[in-house]
Design an enzyme around this catalytic site. Sequence first.
Site, PDB file in Angstrom:
ATOM      1  N   LEU A 122      39.619  46.914  42.759  1.00  0.00           N
ATOM      2  CA  LEU A 122      38.906  48.192  42.794  1.00  0.00           C
ATOM      3  C   LEU A 122      39.599  49.071  41.769  1.00  0.00           C
ATOM      4  O   LEU A 122      40.831  49.222  41.818  1.00  0.00           O
ATOM      5  CB  LEU A 122      38.980  48.804  44.194  1.00  0.00           C
ATOM      6  CG  LEU A 122      38.113  50.037  44.476  1.00  0.00           C
ATOM      7  CD1 LEU A 122      36.636  49.712  44.306  1.00  0.00           C
ATOM      8  CD2 LEU A 122      38.365  50.554  45.885  1.00  0.00           C
ATOM      9  N   ASP A 123      38.844  49.644  40.812  1.00  0.00           N
ATOM     10  CA  ASP A 123      39.504  50.330  39.705  1.00  0.00           C
ATOM     11  C   ASP A 123      40.262  51.573  40.151  1.00  0.00           C
ATOM     12  O   ASP A 123      40.015  52.130  41.216  1.00  0.00           O
ATOM     13  CB  ASP A 123      38.506  50.633  38.575  1.00  0.00           C
ATOM     14  CG  ASP A 123      37.528  51.734  38.924  1.00  0.00           C
ATOM     15  OD1 ASP A 123      37.959  52.882  39.083  1.00  0.00           O
ATOM     16  OD2 ASP A 123      36.312  51.453  39.025  1.00  0.00           O
ATOM     17  N   ARG A 124      41.174  51.992  39.318  1.00  0.00           N
ATOM     18  CA  ARG A 124      42.103  53.077  39.644  1.00  0.00           C
ATOM     19  C   ARG A 124      41.407  54.364  40.050  1.00  0.00           C
ATOM     20  O   ARG A 124      41.853  55.074  40.965  1.00  0.00           O
ATOM     21  CB  ARG A 124      42.995  53.355  38.419  1.00  0.00           C
ATOM     22  CG  ARG A 124      44.036  54.459  38.619  1.00  0.00           C
ATOM     23  CD  ARG A 124      44.633  54.869  37.301  1.00  0.00           C
ATOM     24  NE  ARG A 124      43.611  55.421  36.408  1.00  0.00           N
ATOM     25  CZ  ARG A 124      43.799  55.655  35.119  1.00  0.00           C
ATOM     26  NH1 ARG A 124      44.945  55.349  34.544  1.00  0.00           N
ATOM     27  NH2 ARG A 124      42.827  56.179  34.392  1.00  0.00           N
TER      28      ARG A 124
END
Length: 260
Positions: A122-124
């Site tokens: 899950l991206d930052r």
Amino acid sequence: MYSERKRSGAAGKPVRKKGQDGLIRLNKFIASSGLYSRREADRLMEMGEVTVNDETAQPGTMVTGTEKIKVRDQIIRAQDRKVVVAYYKPVGVTVTKSDPHAKVTLEEVFRYPIHLTYAGRLDRDSEGLLLMTNDGALIDAMMRSANEHEKEYIVRTRGKISDEDLHQMSKGIWLKDLEVKTKPCRIERLGDYTFRIVLTQGLNRQIRRMCKARGHEVKSLKRVRILNITAKGLQPGMQRELTQDEKMKLYESVGLPLSD
């Protein structure tokens, strides 16, 4: 240790074939520790960072599990109980084991009595549900995009988003920078700026790229469900171990047996 490949060596050990009693692939044994996936284990073997009884192991090596198996000088032991934890990742946390450019990594904020690894990223800049586990087979199954596992998100854009934008994204949209068309997906409008989207593929920053292709910038993005597991009741930084029923349904969804 034994290998499915014929190879020379000072030890002159016999070559054994897969399927003989008591032997399993080394990458599968390493994955059972929850520290690495099978793919990562193979890559580390190719880099010469895996040893069995102090001898460098090769991809295809077969073991009984009683040997001294080490990855990067860390002794590997199989976990008897399969653990899966639902964790709500806060915005700003980078999902990686180590990244010199990340301000905060998952390794720094997630704590559990035994080592668990993320099954999917899950991206930052996004928040929401991550599944953490010690089962390498589950990680491999979750990471294979061909399995088309459902993941549900709540998205808010900075500007009002039209019905046509949502319709075009639901049909599949061409992403120029990745040179790929996204698969059809389900989208439900929740407001002038917000919508729910259910994906069955996991391209890098896919939702943000889809919105950008229609001229929109994502303000917030929350993952609220992975297959049968939801983020209900969790706040950023919170976690809970899955119930046995949840775990059974999850394993069934990815086509894996659950032995515990």
